[in-house]
Design an enzyme around this catalytic site. Structure first.
Site, PDB file in Angstrom:
ATOM      1  N   ARG A  49       0.858  -1.195   0.000  1.00 47.04           N
ATOM      2  CA  ARG A  49       0.000   0.000   0.000  1.00 47.04           C
ATOM      3  C   ARG A  49       0.889   1.238   0.000  1.00 47.04           C
ATOM      4  O   ARG A  49       0.615   2.227  -0.669  1.00 47.04           O
ATOM      5  CB  ARG A  49      -0.950   0.032   1.211  1.00 47.04           C
ATOM      6  CG  ARG A  49      -1.654   1.387   1.336  1.00 47.04           C
ATOM      7  CD  ARG A  49      -2.877   1.416   2.249  1.00 47.04           C
ATOM      8  NE  ARG A  49      -2.825   0.512   3.359  1.00 47.04           N
ATOM      9  CZ  ARG A  49      -2.097   0.714   4.486  1.00 47.04           C
ATOM     10  NH1 ARG A  49      -1.358   1.793   4.628  1.00 47.04           N
ATOM     11  NH2 ARG A  49      -2.109  -0.181   5.435  1.00 47.04           N
ATOM     12  N   TYR A 103     -15.532  17.269 -15.982  1.00 47.64           N
ATOM     13  CA  TYR A 103     -15.896  15.865 -15.874  1.00 47.64           C
ATOM     14  C   TYR A 103     -16.997  15.722 -14.814  1.00 47.64           C
ATOM     15  O   TYR A 103     -16.861  16.248 -13.705  1.00 47.64           O
ATOM     16  CB  TYR A 103     -14.659  15.047 -15.492  1.00 47.64           C
ATOM     17  CG  TYR A 103     -14.961  13.598 -15.281  1.00 47.64           C
ATOM     18  CD1 TYR A 103     -15.367  12.798 -16.346  1.00 47.64           C
ATOM     19  CD2 TYR A 103     -14.875  13.022 -14.023  1.00 47.64           C
ATOM     20  CE1 TYR A 103     -15.667  11.459 -16.151  1.00 47.64           C
ATOM     21  CE2 TYR A 103     -15.161  11.682 -13.827  1.00 47.64           C
ATOM     22  CZ  TYR A 103     -15.563  10.913 -14.894  1.00 47.64           C
ATOM     23  OH  TYR A 103     -15.864   9.599 -14.706  1.00 47.64           O
ATOM     24  N   ASP A 175      -6.526  19.310 -14.075  1.00 51.60           N
ATOM     25  CA  ASP A 175      -6.845  17.996 -14.625  1.00 51.60           C
ATOM     26  C   ASP A 175      -6.325  17.973 -16.065  1.00 51.60           C
ATOM     27  O   ASP A 175      -6.889  18.615 -16.948  1.00 51.60           O
ATOM     28  CB  ASP A 175      -8.362  17.783 -14.567  1.00 51.60           C
ATOM     29  CG  ASP A 175      -8.775  16.390 -15.026  1.00 51.60           C
ATOM     30  OD1 ASP A 175      -8.034  15.789 -15.827  1.00 51.60           O
ATOM     31  OD2 ASP A 175      -9.848  15.921 -14.606  1.00 51.60           O
ATOM     32  N   LYS A 200      -7.480   7.025 -19.441  1.00 50.80           N
ATOM     33  CA  LYS A 200      -7.718   7.610 -20.757  1.00 50.80           C
ATOM     34  C   LYS A 200      -6.444   7.519 -21.613  1.00 50.80           C
ATOM     35  O   LYS A 200      -5.991   6.439 -21.895  1.00 50.80           O
ATOM     36  CB  LYS A 200      -8.243   9.041 -20.589  1.00 50.80           C
ATOM     37  CG  LYS A 200      -9.312   9.176 -19.494  1.00 50.80           C
ATOM     38  CD  LYS A 200     -10.609   8.447 -19.793  1.00 50.80           C
ATOM     39  CE  LYS A 200     -11.555   8.334 -18.600  1.00 50.80           C
ATOM     40  NZ  LYS A 200     -11.907   9.579 -17.927  1.00 50.80           N
TER      41      LYS A 200
HETATM   42  C1  LIG Z   1     -12.451  10.012 -16.683  1.00 55.74           C
HETATM   43  C2  LIG Z   1     -12.062  11.318 -16.127  1.00 55.74           C
HETATM   44  C3  LIG Z   1     -11.839  11.489 -14.757  1.00 55.74           C
HETATM   45  C4  LIG Z   1     -12.065  10.383 -13.752  1.00 55.74           C
HETATM   46  O1  LIG Z   1     -11.146   9.352 -13.896  1.00 55.74           O
HETATM   47  P1  LIG Z   1     -11.472   7.792 -13.601  1.00 55.74           P
HETATM   48  O2  LIG Z   1     -10.211   7.117 -13.993  1.00 55.74           O
HETATM   49  O3  LIG Z   1     -12.658   7.420 -14.426  1.00 55.74           O
HETATM   50  O4  LIG Z   1     -11.767   7.691 -12.138  1.00 55.74           O
HETATM   51  C5  LIG Z   1     -11.416  12.734 -14.325  1.00 55.74           C
HETATM   52  N1  LIG Z   1     -11.245  13.764 -15.194  1.00 55.74           N
HETATM   53  C6  LIG Z   1     -11.464  13.637 -16.507  1.00 55.74           C
HETATM   54  C7  LIG Z   1     -11.252  14.798 -17.406  1.00 55.74           C
HETATM   55  C8  LIG Z   1     -11.881  12.420 -17.023  1.00 55.74           C
HETATM   56  O5  LIG Z   1     -12.126  12.309 -18.336  1.00 55.74           O
END
Ligand SMILES: *Cc1c(COP(=O)(O)O)cnc(C)c1O
Length: 383
Positions: A49, A103, A175, A200
């Site tokens: 962890r 998001y 982000d 992604k």
């Molecule tokens: C998908 C996404 C998230 C969340 O991520 P997960 O891996 O699905 O938890 C956060 N920000 C953006 C811009 C995203 O496309």
């Protein structure tokens, strides 16, 4: 700072041959614990962890790609786990300023989970620095930025927002999921924290869920590492390995994503049965100049509103063959979705609500002519 270029770091940073066998690929260290020569005398790892060599390799690579310098990277089990880790830094009475286009899950976490813990949340138009200055409060601890935004692909000026946030003693969290470090490096523009949904583009093959936080500030890194160990949103070694494998080809994938998305955006903009196209590479996009200044390409996402309203959007998105109708984005395969009915259902009725007729494309790296033919057929069939 690494002496090598981005493409080289993606393949080599943190990825030296395995010291015991010479394996050229970092192994999946599938272990929960580590034998110690004497009590407390561990070899850098005690418990998975807290730390795991496969995760360390991914963290080192991503730190190099984002230019984290003396800081570093925390690898999490999802993008939302990374977001949650930022949330655990906050205390009752603190305020978070969110974008009014983001998001859906980010909004859901801040507005529906953290507010229950006494944290205040509001949203604003981050494309307008004057609005941000007006909406920032003495209690604001984090200004949360998404650029390009999901799903409207709005562009925020990271450098300008970093100045505003820092004047107010707030952290700027960016982000960077849509742009990836290949196209945009927020730390160099003044951001304190970069967040990724590694699910992604970083992973890039739609086969793993993961996340990361990157910072250039060693103290902030220590605080985030403490919180990760204390709360446990760590990624498994196998998931870290999948993301690391994806990361190696990030540069070449992003080049093709950008080329294909730009071609699709232009093709859509030329059609009479499309009301509006959202892509920062189009000179008509209001954020085009800022995007040109702070990004080295415009990314693989395109949104549009077809003529014919929400029903047409639904028929069209169900009518493609190569573009799979699915949530998520950033994989090699093209995806299509209707945010209002899918990814952004949780922001319905808020000021983050998206147009009901909006269609979002994650343009993959297939042959672009095939993608255009697929879309053309779906347009014809849904007319
Ligand atoms: C998908 C996404 C998230 C969340 O991520 P997960 O891996 O699905 O938890 C956060 N920000 C953006 C811009 C995203 O496309």
């Amino acid at each position: 700072m690494s002496e090598y270029g981005f493409e080289t770091d993606a393949i080599h940073a943190g990825q030296e041959p395995d010291p015991t066998t010479g394996a050229v690929v970092v192994p999946i260290y599938a272990t929960s614990t580590y034998a110690q020569p004497a009590p407390g005398e561990h070899r850098g790892y005690e418990y998975s962890r807290t730390g795991n060599p496969t995760r360390t390799a991914l963290a080192t690579a991503l730190s190099a790609l984002e230019g984290a310098g003396d800081g570093g990277t925390i690898i999490t089990s999802s993008g939302m786990a990374a977001t949650t880790l930022v949330g655990t830094m906050l205390e009752p009475g603190d305020h978070v300023l969110l974008p009014n286009d983001a998001y859906g899950g980010t909004y859901r976490y801040f507005a529906r989970v953290l507010t229950g813990h006494g944290i205040e949340v509001s949203s604003t138009d981050l494309t307008d620095p004057d609005r941000v200055s007006a909406d920032i409060r003495p209690a604001t601890k984090v200004v949360w930025v998404e650029t390009p935004t999901n799903p409207l692909l709005r562009i925020a000026d990271i450098g300008a927002l970093a100045d505003i946030a820092h004047d107010a003693d707030a952290l700027l969290a960016v982000d960077n999921t849509f742009a990836t470090p290949y196209l945009q490096r927020p730390l160099a523009l003044g951001a304190d924290i970069v967040l990724h949904s590694a699910t992604k583009y970083l992973g890039g093959h739609s086969d793993v869920v993961g996340g990361a936080l990157v910072t250039g500030d060693p103290e902030l890194l220590e605080r985030l590492a403490f919180l990760e160990n204390a709360t446990g949103p760590t990624a498994s070694p196998f998931d870290a390995w999948l993301v690391l494998r994806g990361l190696k080809t990030l540069a070449v994938r992003m080049e093709r994503h950008c080329d294909n998305a730009e071609a699709v955006a232009r093709w859509l903009a030329d059609r009479d049965d499309v009301v509006e196209v959202f892509h920062p590479g189009l000179t008509s996009h209001p954020g085009h100049d800022t995007a040109t200044a702070q990004m080295s390409g415009f990314g693989g996402m395109v949104s549009f509103r077809p003529d014919g309203g929400p029903d047409r959007a639904a028929r069209l998105s169900a009518g493609t063959e190569l573009f799979f109708l699915a949530e998520s984005l950033g994989g090699v395969e093209s995806l299509i979705e209707v945010p209002a009915a899918m990814t952004h259902l949780s922001v319905e009725g808020t000021d983050l609500e998206v147009p009901a007729d909006l269609v979002r494309l994650s343009v993959g790296i297939e042959r672009v002519d095939d993608l255009l033919t697929d879309l053309d057929r779906a347009f014809a069939a849904s007319a």
